[in-house]
Motif scaffolding. Structure first.
Motif, PDB file in Angstrom:
ATOM      1  N   ALA A   1       0.717  -1.291   0.026  1.00  0.00           N
ATOM      2  CA  ALA A   1       0.022  -0.081  -0.020  1.00  0.00           C
ATOM      3  C   ALA A   1       1.081   1.204  -0.032  1.00  0.00           C
ATOM      4  CB  ALA A   1      -0.908  -0.047   1.251  1.00  0.00           C
ATOM      5  N   THR A   2       0.557   2.441  -0.501  1.00  0.00           N
ATOM      6  CA  THR A   2       1.067   3.523  -0.478  1.00  0.00           C
ATOM      7  C   THR A   2       0.312   4.504   0.445  1.00  0.00           C
ATOM      8  OG1 THR A   2       2.054   3.030  -2.471  1.00  0.00           O
ATOM      9  CG2 THR A   2       2.051   5.688  -1.875  1.00  0.00           C
ATOM     10  N   ALA A   3       1.324   5.359   1.163  1.00  0.00           N
ATOM     11  CA  ALA A   3       0.691   6.240   2.073  1.00  0.00           C
ATOM     12  C   ALA A   3       1.555   7.392   2.002  1.00  0.00           C
ATOM     13  CB  ALA A   3       0.539   5.933   3.582  1.00  0.00           C
ATOM     14  N   LYS A   4       0.842   8.718   2.196  1.00  0.00           N
ATOM     15  CA  LYS A   4       1.729  10.038   2.163  1.00  0.00           C
ATOM     16  C   LYS A   4       2.114  10.182   3.631  1.00  0.00           C
ATOM     17  CE  LYS A   4       0.886  11.235  -2.248  1.00  0.00           C
ATOM     18  NZ  LYS A   4       2.146  11.448  -2.907  1.00  0.00           N
ATOM     19  N   ARG A   5       3.677  10.262   3.889  1.00  0.00           N
ATOM     20  CA  ARG A   5       4.181  10.529   5.219  1.00  0.00           C
ATOM     21  C   ARG A   5       3.657  11.872   5.730  1.00  0.00           C
ATOM     22  NH1 ARG A   5       8.523  13.771   5.708  1.00  0.00           N
ATOM     23  NH2 ARG A   5       9.673  13.881   3.666  1.00  0.00           N
TER      24      ARG A   5
ATOM     25  N   ALA B   1       7.983  15.860   9.383  1.00  0.00           N
ATOM     26  CA  ALA B   1       7.634  17.263   8.849  1.00  0.00           C
ATOM     27  C   ALA B   1       8.695  18.102   8.439  1.00  0.00           C
ATOM     28  CB  ALA B   1       6.544  17.904   9.659  1.00  0.00           C
ATOM     29  N   SER B   2       9.894  18.048   9.225  1.00  0.00           N
ATOM     30  CA  SER B   2      10.932  19.104   8.860  1.00  0.00           C
ATOM     31  C   SER B   2      11.830  18.390   8.013  1.00  0.00           C
ATOM     32  CB  SER B   2      11.954  18.963  10.232  1.00  0.00           C
ATOM     33  OG  SER B   2      12.301  17.648  10.640  1.00  0.00           O
ATOM     34  N   PHE B   3      11.369  17.326   7.083  1.00  0.00           N
ATOM     35  CA  PHE B   3      12.233  16.775   5.917  1.00  0.00           C
ATOM     36  C   PHE B   3      11.567  17.208   4.645  1.00  0.00           C
ATOM     37  CE2 PHE B   3      14.226  14.966   9.723  1.00  0.00           C
ATOM     38  CZ  PHE B   3      15.479  14.609   9.360  1.00  0.00           C
ATOM     39  N   PRO B   4      11.871  18.048   3.867  1.00  0.00           N
ATOM     40  CA  PRO B   4      11.036  18.160   2.721  1.00  0.00           C
ATOM     41  C   PRO B   4      11.114  16.717   1.819  1.00  0.00           C
ATOM     42  CG  PRO B   4      13.459  19.126   2.756  1.00  0.00           C
ATOM     43  CD  PRO B   4      13.250  18.657   3.966  1.00  0.00           C
TER      44      PRO B   4
END
Length: 182
Positions: free
Chosen positions: A150-154, A161-164
């Motif tokens: 499955a694919t999820a958006k982190r 959140a601090s890593f683009p």
């Protein structure tokens, strides 16, 4: 009194009935649940050390499937020792605040042959998001093996959140390889 005894006998008989043929018990020693994410052009893969799953699935009736998994977010295994401590940390899985993640199935549909698609809800870091799991299921007697992704958006869960996305990809591939018996 006679009716009470009959009801008691029926209840005892139901309690002694073995689990339905569609109830599956995962063998943790033969199963893995993990994820992969791109970091700097290279995949980072990890598996969760501790997780459980309750599975009710009958290939003849996938619409009645019920699957619930609980994953302990504090313990992962990966080839890179730096990530073993970093991933459960506050910026990533936040295991101290959210010690478990859960997956609960929704609709399951057959895609033909041994292929299935399951819509479900993943809850991670207190955020719940829909996730679609594509998997194959091979059953031999009372043993089954399911392999899926499955694919999820982190970013949807506030993970890293601090890593683009240019540094660490936003798409996380969830991978499972389960062996179970009934």
């Amino acid at each position: 009194m006679r009716k009470f005894l009959q009801l008691t006998a029926i209840a005892a008989s139901l309690a002694a009935t073995p689990a339905l043929a569609s109830d599956w018990k995962v063998d943790p020693a033969k199963s893995t649940l993990g994820f992969a994410v791109d970091q700097g052009g290279q995949p980072v893969e990890a598996t969760f050390k501790t997780w459980t799953a309750a599975i009710r699935f009958d290939p003849a009736n996938p619409a009645d499937a019920k699957i619930e998994a609980t994953i302990e977010t504090g313990g992962i295994a990966t080839a890179n020792p730096q990530f073993v401590e970093m991933i459960p940390g506050a910026d990533w899985l936040a295991a101290a605040s959210f010690p478990t993640a859960t997956f609960t199935s929704g609709a399951v549909t057959s895609k033909g042959g041994n292929a299935y698609q399951m819509d479900g809800t993943l809850t991670l870091r207190g955020q719940s998001q829909p996730v679609t799991l594509d998997f194959t299921l091979d059953i031999t007697g009372d043993s089954a093996r399911a392999v899926g992704t499955a694919t999820a958006k982190r970013s949807a869960f506030g993970v890293g959140a601090s890593f683009p996305p240019a540094t660490v990809g936003d798409d996380v591939t969830i991978k499972l390889d389960l062996t179970a018996s009934r």
